[in-house]
Scaffold this motif. Structure first.
Motif, mmCIF file in Angstrom:
data_model
loop_
_atom_site.group_PDB
_atom_site.id
_atom_site.type_symbol
_atom_site.label_atom_id
_atom_site.label_comp_id
_atom_site.label_asym_id
_atom_site.label_seq_id
_atom_site.Cartn_x
_atom_site.Cartn_y
_atom_site.Cartn_z
ATOM 1 N N UNK A 164 19.982 -2.892 -1.414
ATOM 2 C CA UNK A 164 20.410 -1.744 -0.609
ATOM 3 C C UNK A 164 20.702 -0.544 -1.505
ATOM 4 N N UNK A 165 20.524 0.657 -0.968
ATOM 5 C CA UNK A 165 20.808 1.881 -1.750
ATOM 6 C C UNK A 165 21.062 3.018 -0.779
ATOM 7 N N UNK A 166 21.902 3.955 -1.184
ATOM 8 C CA UNK A 166 22.097 5.156 -0.356
ATOM 9 C C UNK A 166 20.895 6.082 -0.490
ATOM 10 N N UNK A 167 20.322 6.086 -1.696
ATOM 11 C CA UNK A 167 19.178 6.960 -1.955
ATOM 12 C C UNK A 167 18.124 6.179 -2.731
ATOM 13 N N UNK A 168 16.885 6.245 -2.262
ATOM 14 C CA UNK A 168 15.773 5.666 -3.033
ATOM 15 C C UNK A 168 14.864 6.802 -3.459
ATOM 16 N N UNK A 169 14.565 6.831 -4.751
ATOM 17 C CA UNK A 169 13.619 7.805 -5.297
ATOM 18 C C UNK A 169 12.360 7.048 -5.693
ATOM 19 N N UNK A 170 11.204 7.583 -5.367
ATOM 20 C CA UNK A 170 9.971 6.933 -5.822
ATOM 21 C C UNK A 170 8.990 8.025 -6.206
ATOM 22 N N UNK A 171 8.869 8.251 -7.505
ATOM 23 C CA UNK A 171 7.866 9.198 -7.994
ATOM 24 C C UNK A 171 6.674 8.369 -8.449
ATOM 25 N N UNK A 172 5.865 7.968 -7.462
ATOM 26 C CA UNK A 172 4.688 7.140 -7.713
ATOM 27 C C UNK A 172 3.506 7.950 -7.179
ATOM 28 N N UNK A 173 2.354 7.390 -6.978
ATOM 29 C CA UNK A 173 1.341 8.196 -6.310
ATOM 30 C C UNK A 173 1.129 7.709 -4.878
ATOM 31 N N UNK A 174 0.401 8.506 -4.081
ATOM 32 C CA UNK A 174 0.437 8.304 -2.626
ATOM 33 C C UNK A 174 0.040 6.897 -2.171
ATOM 34 N N UNK A 175 -0.980 6.290 -2.812
ATOM 35 C CA UNK A 175 -1.399 4.982 -2.295
ATOM 36 C C UNK A 175 -0.303 3.939 -2.517
ATOM 37 N N UNK A 176 0.458 4.081 -3.610
ATOM 38 C CA UNK A 176 1.585 3.158 -3.835
ATOM 39 C C UNK A 176 2.691 3.431 -2.816
ATOM 40 N N UNK A 177 2.915 4.708 -2.542
ATOM 41 C CA UNK A 177 3.969 5.060 -1.581
ATOM 42 C C UNK A 177 3.635 4.505 -0.193
ATOM 43 N N UNK A 178 2.348 4.563 0.157
ATOM 44 C CA UNK A 178 1.942 4.047 1.470
ATOM 45 C C UNK A 178 2.163 2.537 1.560
ATOM 46 N N UNK A 179 2.055 1.852 0.414
ATOM 47 C CA UNK A 179 2.323 0.398 0.407
ATOM 48 C C UNK A 179 3.824 0.114 0.380
ATOM 49 N N UNK A 180 4.570 1.043 -0.199
ATOM 50 C CA UNK A 180 6.017 0.846 -0.331
ATOM 51 C C UNK A 180 6.739 1.033 1.017
ATOM 52 N N UNK A 181 6.285 2.045 1.773
ATOM 53 C CA UNK A 181 7.010 2.422 3.002
ATOM 54 C C UNK A 181 7.314 1.246 3.957
ATOM 55 N N UNK A 182 6.337 0.384 4.245
ATOM 56 C CA UNK A 182 6.658 -0.715 5.190
ATOM 57 C C UNK A 182 7.704 -1.685 4.645
ATOM 58 N N UNK A 183 7.983 -1.636 3.346
ATOM 59 C CA UNK A 183 8.974 -2.541 2.749
ATOM 60 C C UNK A 183 10.408 -1.999 2.895
ATOM 61 N N UNK A 184 10.521 -0.789 3.482
ATOM 62 C CA UNK A 184 11.826 -0.130 3.469
ATOM 63 C C UNK A 184 12.504 -0.084 4.839
ATOM 64 N N UNK A 185 12.069 -0.957 5.740
ATOM 65 C CA UNK A 185 12.606 -0.854 7.089
ATOM 66 C C UNK A 185 14.119 -1.089 7.160
ATOM 67 N N UNK A 186 14.587 -2.107 6.434
ATOM 68 C CA UNK A 186 16.036 -2.382 6.440
ATOM 69 C C UNK A 186 16.796 -1.172 5.909
ATOM 70 N N UNK A 187 16.237 -0.541 4.898
ATOM 71 C CA UNK A 187 16.881 0.636 4.300
ATOM 72 C C UNK A 187 16.962 1.772 5.317
ATOM 73 N N UNK A 188 15.869 1.961 6.047
ATOM 74 C CA UNK A 188 15.862 3.034 7.051
ATOM 75 C C UNK A 188 16.968 2.786 8.074
#
Ligand SMILES: C[S@@+](CC[C@H](N)C(=O)[O-])C[C@H]1O[C@@H](n2cnc3c(N)ncnc32)[C@H](O)[C@@H]1O
Length: 256
Positions: A178-202
């Motif tokens: 868990x985190x109050x803030x998540x930073x991800x300076x990756x590139x877009x295709x990685x970000x698109x794969x990361x997003x579905x992993x963040x549902x609990x965080x949302x």
């Protein structure tokens, strides 16, 4: 790469098309050697003499590449020293600069003490350490061991080892704390794969700062994030790079 004395950092700018590789290196001989090993064509070579780096984010933070004395008007501002090493993230790149802007603003507005910051793809550790310098409990992950070593070195240099931790981990495979803030300076295709992993965080109210997004790719990231229930809070651009901030999307109340 291992045969090289230094490890240049590479960035694929157009995934899906014929790859373009930008390589930053203090020596041309390393670039020529890289080309010999991997083939390809040197498209553009820009030479820039090393000059000490200095970035100021308003009254929030000063980032420098060395220990030189700051001008009087900056002496009261929290300072971070990030030496130019093999890991990405001196603060010079637009993607890092945008993250620092958003991060400092987020922490300035955050009413919470001990805000938890998770930095995915920490490179030199610059964002994790900026968070820690500004009072957050920060953790940085990178899947490259040499980046983790460099980040730990920068934590020691800034005496931030008590507030900033680093670990070698793949952000797309390891369970995310868990985190109050998540930073991800990756590139877009990685970000698109990361997003579905963040549902609990949302659902628990995490704020998300996504960077490393080239112009033209930002809409795909925004669309995907919105579909997953994130609300776009800020969108910033420096040159051809976009940075996006998302927060919790309030569910609309049903009207009876
Ligand atoms: C563009 S650099 C960002 C560095 C630093 N956070 C900054 O903002 O300057 C991206 C970093 O992400 C790391 N990385 C790439 N894929 C990753 C993954 N799946 N999990 C963790 N780190 C990753 C790379 O090794 C690199 O250090």
């Amino acid at each position: 790469m291992h045969a090289l004395e230094i490890r240049p950092q590479a960035w694929i700018t157009k995934p899906g098309r014929s790859p373009v590789l930008q390589v930053y290196s203090p020596r041309i001989s390393s670039l020529i050697q890289l080309q010999k090993v991997h083939g390809g064509r040197i498209f553009k070579l820009t030479l820039r003499p090393f000059s000490p780096f200095h970035l100021r984010l308003g009254q929030s933070l000063v980032v420098t590449s060395d220990s030189r004395t700051l001008p009087v008007k900056e002496r009261g501002i929290p300072r971070l020293k990030i030496r130019a090493g093999p890991a990405f993230g001196t603060g010079e790149h637009a993607t890092t600069h945008l993250c620092l802007r958003y991060l400092t603003r987020f922490l300035a507005w955050s009413a919470k003490r001990n805000t938890g910051v998770l930095d995915l793809g920490c490179g030199s550790g610059i964002l994790t350490l900026a968070g820690a310098r500004l009072g957050a409990r920060a953790e940085g992950w990178d899947n490259d061991q040499s980046a983790v070593r460099e980040a730990e070195r920068n934590a020691r240099l800034n005496r931030l080892t008590a507030r900033a931790r680093f670990r070698k981990a793949d952000a797309l495979r390891t369970a995310l704390p868990p985190a109050d803030l998540i930073l991800a300076n990756l590139y877009d295709s990685l970000l698109l794969q990361l997003l579905p992993r963040l549902d609990k965080h949302r659902r628990s109210g995490t704020t998300l700062i996504l960077s490393g997004i080239l112009r033209g790719q930002e809409n795909a990231v925004i669309r995907t994030a919105r579909k997953l229930g994130w609300k776009l809070q800020r969108r910033g651009r420096l040159g051809r790079w976009f940075c996006l901030q998302f927060g919790h999307q309030e569910k609309k109340k049903r009207t009876p």
